[in-house]
Design a protein around this motif. Structure first.
Motif, PDB file in Angstrom:
ATOM      1  N   TYR A  28      40.343  30.232  23.856  1.00 11.75           N
ATOM      2  CA  TYR A  28      40.354  29.772  25.237  1.00 11.75           C
ATOM      3  C   TYR A  28      40.865  30.858  26.173  1.00 11.75           C
ATOM      4  CZ  TYR A  28      41.206  26.841  29.296  1.00 11.75           C
ATOM      5  OH  TYR A  28      41.195  26.337  30.559  1.00 11.75           O
ATOM      6  N   THR A  29      41.892  31.589  25.734  1.00 10.39           N
ATOM      7  CA  THR A  29      42.437  32.673  26.543  1.00 10.39           C
ATOM      8  C   THR A  29      41.400  33.757  26.776  1.00 10.39           C
ATOM      9  OG1 THR A  29      44.641  32.240  25.696  1.00 10.39           O
ATOM     10  CG2 THR A  29      44.250  34.411  26.658  1.00 10.39           C
ATOM     11  N   SER A  31      38.103  33.491  26.502  1.00 13.17           N
ATOM     12  CA  SER A  31      36.955  33.004  27.259  1.00 13.17           C
ATOM     13  C   SER A  31      37.270  32.832  28.745  1.00 13.17           C
ATOM     14  CB  SER A  31      36.446  31.685  26.682  1.00 13.17           C
ATOM     15  OG  SER A  31      37.394  30.659  26.867  1.00 13.17           O
ATOM     16  N   THR A  32      38.484  32.453  29.093  1.00  9.28           N
ATOM     17  CA  THR A  32      38.814  32.336  30.509  1.00  9.28           C
ATOM     18  C   THR A  32      39.162  33.681  31.120  1.00  9.28           C
ATOM     19  OG1 THR A  32      41.105  31.780  29.973  1.00  9.28           O
ATOM     20  CG2 THR A  32      39.593  29.950  30.387  1.00  9.28           C
ATOM     21  N   TRP A  33      39.548  34.638  30.295  1.00 10.77           N
ATOM     22  CA  TRP A  33      39.829  35.977  30.794  1.00 10.77           C
ATOM     23  C   TRP A  33      38.528  36.689  31.143  1.00 10.77           C
ATOM     24  CZ3 TRP A  33      43.528  39.656  27.711  1.00 10.77           C
ATOM     25  CH2 TRP A  33      44.051  40.589  28.575  1.00 10.77           C
ATOM     26  N   ASP A  35      35.504  35.144  31.904  1.00  7.15           N
ATOM     27  CA  ASP A  35      34.846  34.439  33.001  1.00  7.15           C
ATOM     28  C   ASP A  35      35.808  33.378  33.556  1.00  7.15           C
ATOM     29  OD1 ASP A  35      32.868  33.666  34.774  1.00  7.15           O
ATOM     30  OD2 ASP A  35      31.940  32.277  33.347  1.00  7.15           O
ATOM     31  N   PRO A  36      36.760  33.777  34.398  1.00 11.49           N
ATOM     32  CA  PRO A  36      37.767  32.811  34.848  1.00 11.49           C
ATOM     33  C   PRO A  36      37.200  31.807  35.850  1.00 11.49           C
ATOM     34  CG  PRO A  36      38.120  34.914  35.926  1.00 11.49           C
ATOM     35  CD  PRO A  36      37.005  35.107  34.948  1.00 11.49           C
ATOM     36  N   GLU A  40      41.791  28.474  37.390  1.00 14.21           N
ATOM     37  CA  GLU A  40      42.573  29.115  36.330  1.00 14.21           C
ATOM     38  C   GLU A  40      43.262  30.363  36.884  1.00 14.21           C
ATOM     39  OE1 GLU A  40      42.956  28.189  33.122  1.00 14.21           O
ATOM     40  OE2 GLU A  40      41.609  26.491  33.185  1.00 14.21           O
ATOM     41  N   ASN A  41      44.259  30.190  37.724  1.00 12.12           N
ATOM     42  CA  ASN A  41      44.913  31.331  38.357  1.00 12.12           C
ATOM     43  C   ASN A  41      46.429  31.301  38.164  1.00 12.12           C
ATOM     44  OD1 ASN A  41      45.512  29.203  39.990  1.00 12.12           O
ATOM     45  ND2 ASN A  41      44.726  30.098  41.875  1.00 12.12           N
TER      46      ASN A  41
END
Length: 102
Positions: A28-29, A31-33, A35-36, A40-41
């Motif tokens: 998850y980390t 994948s959000t890094w 394409d945030p 997710e900020n």
């Protein structure tokens, strides 16, 4: 009994069940890094504490269990650690496979 390959596989399958959570957190980390999402900020400190500490603890316990077992088994070094990684990631792979099947 301790020198057999299935002992190492069984230990790592058992260790892989609680490792599902840190593996998912790391996925998850990443994948959000890459394409945030706009919401997710929270910053990297939250990620480090929320995902890094459980992953580090799980990795340390995995190493702590496998280091003495690697010396007692009849397998050579590379096959042992490959089997250990396969056994550890098998529960996560099973969950992913069940998710794709439904």
């Amino acid at each position: 009994m301790l020198g057999r390959w299935y002992t190492a596989l069984g230990v790592n399958l058992v260790l892989g069940v609680p490792a599902v959570v840190p593996i998912w957190l790391l996925y998850y980390t990443v994948s959000t890094w890459v394409d945030p999402a706009p919401e997710e900020n929270d910053g990297f400190g939250v990620v480090l504490v929320g995902a890094g500490l459980p992953a580090a603890a799980c990795g340390f316990l995995w190493w702590l269990a496998n280091r003495p077992l690697a010396r007692r088994t009849r397998l050579r070094t590379a096959p042992y650690w490959g089997l250990s990684l396969l056994g550890t990631f098998a529960p996560t792979g099973a969950i992913i496979g069940i998710g794709f099947a439904t």
